[in-house]
Design a protein around this motif. Structure first.
Motif, PDB file in Angstrom:
ATOM      1  N   THR A 160       0.828  -1.205   0.000  1.00 30.96           N
ATOM      2  CA  THR A 160       0.000   0.000   0.000  1.00 30.96           C
ATOM      3  C   THR A 160       0.861   1.252   0.000  1.00 30.96           C
ATOM      4  O   THR A 160       0.597   2.204  -0.731  1.00 30.96           O
ATOM      5  CB  THR A 160      -0.932   0.005   1.225  1.00 30.96           C
ATOM      6  OG1 THR A 160      -1.684  -1.204   1.244  1.00 30.96           O
ATOM      7  CG2 THR A 160      -1.880   1.185   1.171  1.00 30.96           C
ATOM      8  N   SER A 161       1.913   1.255   0.818  1.00 29.84           N
ATOM      9  CA  SER A 161       2.825   2.399   0.882  1.00 29.84           C
ATOM     10  C   SER A 161       3.997   2.183  -0.065  1.00 29.84           C
ATOM     11  O   SER A 161       4.477   1.049  -0.208  1.00 29.84           O
ATOM     12  CB  SER A 161       3.348   2.586   2.309  1.00 29.84           C
ATOM     13  OG  SER A 161       2.286   2.812   3.208  1.00 29.84           O
ATOM     14  N   PRO A 162       4.489   3.240  -0.711  1.00 29.51           N
ATOM     15  CA  PRO A 162       5.651   3.093  -1.592  1.00 29.51           C
ATOM     16  C   PRO A 162       6.872   2.608  -0.816  1.00 29.51           C
ATOM     17  O   PRO A 162       7.024   2.896   0.376  1.00 29.51           O
ATOM     18  CB  PRO A 162       5.867   4.509  -2.127  1.00 29.51           C
ATOM     19  CG  PRO A 162       4.573   5.216  -1.919  1.00 29.51           C
ATOM     20  CD  PRO A 162       3.980   4.627  -0.684  1.00 29.51           C
ATOM     21  N   SER A 163       7.724   1.875  -1.497  1.00 27.75           N
ATOM     22  CA  SER A 163       8.974   1.440  -0.874  1.00 27.75           C
ATOM     23  C   SER A 163       9.955   2.607  -0.811  1.00 27.75           C
ATOM     24  O   SER A 163       9.813   3.599  -1.532  1.00 27.75           O
ATOM     25  CB  SER A 163       9.585   0.289  -1.676  1.00 27.75           C
ATOM     26  OG  SER A 163       9.750   0.653  -3.032  1.00 27.75           O
ATOM     27  N   HIS A 164      10.940   2.479   0.066  1.00 29.56           N
ATOM     28  CA  HIS A 164      12.028   3.451   0.134  1.00 29.56           C
ATOM     29  C   HIS A 164      13.105   2.989  -0.835  1.00 29.56           C
ATOM     30  O   HIS A 164      13.757   1.971  -0.598  1.00 29.56           O
ATOM     31  CB  HIS A 164      12.587   3.545   1.560  1.00 29.56           C
ATOM     32  CG  HIS A 164      13.699   4.544   1.695  1.00 29.56           C
ATOM     33  ND1 HIS A 164      13.486   5.843   2.081  1.00 29.56           N
ATOM     34  CD2 HIS A 164      15.042   4.434   1.461  1.00 29.56           C
ATOM     35  CE1 HIS A 164      14.633   6.490   2.090  1.00 29.56           C
ATOM     36  NE2 HIS A 164      15.595   5.653   1.719  1.00 29.56           N
ATOM     37  N   ASN A 165      13.294   3.699  -1.929  1.00 30.06           N
ATOM     38  CA  ASN A 165      14.177   3.246  -3.001  1.00 30.06           C
ATOM     39  C   ASN A 165      15.500   4.010  -3.001  1.00 30.06           C
ATOM     40  O   ASN A 165      15.508   5.245  -2.904  1.00 30.06           O
ATOM     41  CB  ASN A 165      13.500   3.388  -4.361  1.00 30.06           C
ATOM     42  CG  ASN A 165      12.425   2.334  -4.578  1.00 30.06           C
ATOM     43  OD1 ASN A 165      12.126   1.557  -3.665  1.00 30.06           O
ATOM     44  ND2 ASN A 165      11.852   2.294  -5.755  1.00 30.06           N
ATOM     45  N   THR A 166      16.582   3.262  -3.142  1.00 32.57           N
ATOM     46  CA  THR A 166      17.931   3.814  -3.154  1.00 32.57           C
ATOM     47  C   THR A 166      18.660   3.317  -4.400  1.00 32.57           C
ATOM     48  O   THR A 166      18.495   2.162  -4.788  1.00 32.57           O
ATOM     49  CB  THR A 166      18.722   3.362  -1.907  1.00 32.57           C
ATOM     50  OG1 THR A 166      18.006   3.747  -0.722  1.00 32.57           O
ATOM     51  CG2 THR A 166      20.105   3.974  -1.880  1.00 32.57           C
ATOM     52  N   VAL A 167      19.436   4.184  -5.020  1.00 28.48           N
ATOM     53  CA  VAL A 167      20.289   3.772  -6.130  1.00 28.48           C
ATOM     54  C   VAL A 167      21.735   3.994  -5.716  1.00 28.48           C
ATOM     55  O   VAL A 167      22.114   5.102  -5.321  1.00 28.48           O
ATOM     56  CB  VAL A 167      19.980   4.547  -7.421  1.00 28.48           C
ATOM     57  CG1 VAL A 167      20.895   4.073  -8.559  1.00 28.48           C
ATOM     58  CG2 VAL A 167      18.517   4.362  -7.822  1.00 28.48           C
ATOM     59  N   ILE A 168      22.538   2.928  -5.784  1.00 27.32           N
ATOM     60  CA  ILE A 168      23.944   2.981  -5.373  1.00 27.32           C
ATOM     61  C   ILE A 168      24.818   2.858  -6.614  1.00 27.32           C
ATOM     62  O   ILE A 168      24.775   1.849  -7.323  1.00 27.32           O
ATOM     63  CB  ILE A 168      24.267   1.844  -4.389  1.00 27.32           C
ATOM     64  CG1 ILE A 168      23.383   1.948  -3.147  1.00 27.32           C
ATOM     65  CG2 ILE A 168      25.745   1.876  -4.005  1.00 27.32           C
ATOM     66  CD1 ILE A 168      23.503   0.752  -2.218  1.00 27.32           C
ATOM     67  N   GLY A 169      25.600   3.888  -6.884  1.00 21.38           N
ATOM     68  CA  GLY A 169      26.515   3.863  -8.018  1.00 21.38           C
ATOM     69  C   GLY A 169      27.943   3.701  -7.532  1.00 21.38           C
ATOM     70  O   GLY A 169      28.424   4.490  -6.720  1.00 21.38           O
ATOM     71  N   HIS A 170      28.621   2.657  -8.032  1.00 19.81           N
ATOM     72  CA  HIS A 170      30.019   2.423  -7.661  1.00 19.81           C
ATOM     73  C   HIS A 170      30.909   2.722  -8.852  1.00 19.81           C
ATOM     74  O   HIS A 170      30.641   2.281  -9.968  1.00 19.81           O
ATOM     75  CB  HIS A 170      30.223   0.970  -7.217  1.00 19.81           C
ATOM     76  CG  HIS A 170      31.667   0.615  -6.983  1.00 19.81           C
ATOM     77  ND1 HIS A 170      32.293  -0.417  -7.647  1.00 19.81           N
ATOM     78  CD2 HIS A 170      32.609   1.173  -6.177  1.00 19.81           C
ATOM     79  CE1 HIS A 170      33.549  -0.486  -7.254  1.00 19.81           C
ATOM     80  NE2 HIS A 170      33.762   0.461  -6.356  1.00 19.81           N
ATOM     81  N   SER A 171      31.964   3.492  -8.611  1.00 20.67           N
ATOM     82  CA  SER A 171      32.935   3.804  -9.652  1.00 20.67           C
ATOM     83  C   SER A 171      32.227   4.498 -10.824  1.00 20.67           C
ATOM     84  O   SER A 171      31.488   5.458 -10.616  1.00 20.67           O
ATOM     85  CB  SER A 171      33.647   2.518 -10.084  1.00 20.67           C
ATOM     86  OG  SER A 171      34.745   2.795 -10.934  1.00 20.67           O
ATOM     87  N   TYR A 172      32.407   4.008 -12.054  1.00 18.76           N
ATOM     88  CA  TYR A 172      31.734   4.624 -13.198  1.00 18.76           C
ATOM     89  C   TYR A 172      30.216   4.508 -13.065  1.00 18.76           C
ATOM     90  O   TYR A 172      29.475   5.307 -13.664  1.00 18.76           O
ATOM     91  CB  TYR A 172      32.211   3.958 -14.488  1.00 18.76           C
ATOM     92  CG  TYR A 172      31.804   4.685 -15.754  1.00 18.76           C
ATOM     93  CD1 TYR A 172      32.580   5.716 -16.275  1.00 18.76           C
ATOM     94  CD2 TYR A 172      30.643   4.332 -16.445  1.00 18.76           C
ATOM     95  CE1 TYR A 172      32.217   6.387 -17.432  1.00 18.76           C
ATOM     96  CE2 TYR A 172      30.270   4.988 -17.606  1.00 18.76           C
ATOM     97  CZ  TYR A 172      31.059   6.022 -18.104  1.00 18.76           C
ATOM     98  OH  TYR A 172      30.683   6.680 -19.253  1.00 18.76           O
TER      99      TYR A 172
END
Length: 559
Positions: A433-445
């Motif tokens: 019902t509630s949106p998830s907590h979304n994270t994007v992790i970028g490593h190096s390039y």
């Protein structure tokens, strides 16, 4: 004479609204809806149980009463669901306005600072013609700043007017229910799903194609999928499985089933190719060798390559079938650099979802090693929030550069649509019902990919981004990424060789104070190691490291 120090931008007051409180209000509506629907099921069961104790006529009256009651509860559920989504959309509109406002303020402050520095440098010295005094120079700078101020205020007015229009529309949507334009925005933002629209018998005319294309919006794909009956969905899987298995907006479990079938097909194909390559090698090395030494080399190399591909896929199959792990295969392509997207945990049901974007030299054959990093991140998120459900996606979803290509932005630009679409797809298929907590992790390039995507036309649908071991994010300041400084987390280990190249081609060091992001600690890392950046460049995901602990807290929404 007006001096530079006398000037001010003069923006009107910020909107009096607390984004956190608005989102908390939406959460309250969600909780109320869940409680109400749970109670409605109990009431319905009670009605029907009571009906069994009476004659058919009385039983019919009781069941009819139950149906009437349930219809009223369903209508209330619709209002609560749409109301929560509308509130979250309004909170996002306010956040977007404030980010734009902060960017305007930063541009003004930089212009004033640069003008003051220029006046200070010239001092009382004349120019080479001896005609421009420091006073005249400052007057010229004041005129430039006044012109800039007019432009910035005009730009702010456009953002403010847009926000006020959105405020009026929000009031109307909360009072009367969202109209078609708002439903489209809610779908596109992943705040409503096609399944929810279908449940409440709502549609968005013209948005549902007969069959979505490969580049279709995930919101439209999700609406198309949920608009079909189960029989129609099974038929679509049978006829268009090759398209659907990599299409953002299709539920995770569906993509997983299709991609596991493709994985087995690829393993069978490679097993035959290995057998043929072994025959070629045996012929090349037999009593009557064919092709001489060069032919023998090629036969051995061909066998090595195809055996390596087979080993990668069989290892991947074992990881997917591991009874102690909950993994999902979302995409697989073994052509060229290929694609391989695997989730540790189900992102469609998780409270916190992270996407790990890897860097230089990554191909689909890197997937098994990267899954180990995702597993470590998942464990760290679970340690940070043991009561929550989390998922971490290993995203080999773009053509990563080799070491030479990594000096340029072409591969990052080429990844923008794919990463943006994938993140939007996570919102579309999410089931809670509630949106998830979304994270994007970028490593190096991968952090450069994240930066380019965040600045792309469609942006990056996430709550937080993490940049580790970054050569730069293609941004001069955190505000250019479209995220608040508290939501952009950066770190570079002391012994990471990336520090030698940061700032040359992909923008300034994201950990520099002037960049404005939230900097977190990493362990110093190993000294020396593999060429060209050393071992420390790959140690951010090591278990028991400071960086891994912090990233787990970000995924869990604790930072």
């Amino acid at each position: 004479m007006t001096s530079i120090s006398d000037l001010s931008l003069g923006l009107p007051s910020d909107i009096q609204a607390d984004v956190a409180s608005i989102n908390e209000g939406a959460d309250d509506l969600d909780r109320l809806c869940r409680t109400m629907l749970g109670d409605s099921e109990t009431v319905d069961a009670g009605f029907r149980a009571s009906a069994g104790e009476f004659t058919d006529l009385i039983a019919w009256d009781i069941v009819t009463a139950a149906s009437t009651e349930l219809m009223a509860w369903e209508e209330a559920a619709k209002s609560l669901t749409y109301g929560a989504a509308t509130l979250r959309l309004w909170a996002g509109d306010i956040k977007d306005y404030r980010l734009a406002r902060a960017g305007i303020e930063r541009r003004w402050e930089e212009a004033v600072s640069n003008a003051e520095a220029a006046v200070s440098r010239i001092g009382s010295r004349p120019d080479m013609h001896g005609s421009l005094t420091s006073g005249a120079f400052e007057t010229a700078k004041v005129e430039e700043l006044e012109a800039l101020r007019a432009d910035l205020l005009s730009e702010h007015t456009k953002h403010w007017d847009t926000l006020m229009d959105q405020a009026d529309q929000t009031k109307k949507d909360l009072r009367d229910g969202p109209g078609q334009s708002t439903l489209e925005r809610l779908l596109g933002a992943g705040l409503l799903t096609g399944a929810q629209l279908s449940r409440f018998s709502d549609t968005v005319p013209g948005m549902v194609p007969d069959l979505p294309s490969e580049g279709e919006s995930p919101a439209v794909v999700g609406l198309w999928w949920s608009s079909m009956t189960e029989d129609e969905q099974r038929q679509a899987l049978k006829e268009h499985g090759e398209l659907l298995r990599a299409l953002d907006g299709i539920p995770v479990t569906v993509r997983d089933e299709l991609n596991r079938g493709f994985l087995q097909e690829e393993i069978s194909r490679l097993e035959k190719e290995v057998a043929e390559a072994e025959e070629w090698r045996d012929a090349a090395m037999g009593p009557w060798p064919t092709g001489g030494a060069w032919g023998t080399y090629h036969a051995m190399k061909g066998l090595e390559d195809v055996q390596g591909e087979l080993d990668t896929l069989t290892t991947l199959r074992s990881r997917l079938e591991d009874p102690n792990a909950d993994r999902y295969l979302l995409s697989l392509d073994t052509e060229g650099r290929g694609r391989a997207i695997v989730s540790s945990g189900n992102p469609d049901t998780a409270d916190g979802v992270a996407t790990l974007v890897p860097g230089t030299t990554t191909t689909w054959q890197s997937v098994n090693g990267l899954i180990g990093r995702s597993d470590a991140l998942l464990e760290s998120a679970t340690d940070a929030d043991e009561d929550g459900e989390h998922a971490v996606v290993t995203w080999v979803g773009y053509d990563a550069p080799n070491f030479v290509e990594a000096a340029f932005s072409g591969r990052a630009e080429g990844a923008v649509d794919e990463l943006s679409g994938f993140q939007e797809g996570l919102r579309v298929t999410h089931q809670n019902t509630s949106p998830s907590h979304n994270t994007v992790i970028g490593h190096s390039y991968g952090s450069t990919v994240v930066g380019h995507t965040a600045q792309g036309d469609d942006g990056l649908d996430a709550d937080d981004i993490v940049l580790v071991g970054s050569p730069g994010s293609n941004a001069d300041h955190v505000s250019e990424l479209g995220f608040a400084p508290d939501d952009v987390h950066t770190s570079t280990a002391e012994n990471d060789g990336i520090s030698m190249v940061t700032g040359f081609t992909h923008g300034p060091d994201p950990t520099a104070p002037g960049f404005g992001a939230t900097v977190f600690d990493s362990d110093p890392g190993s000294e020396g190691g593999s060429w060209p950046l050393g071992d420390a460049h790959s140690e951010y995901f090591d278990r028991n490291s400071a960086s891994l602990e912090y990233m787990g807290e970000v995924i869990a929404g604790q930072r």
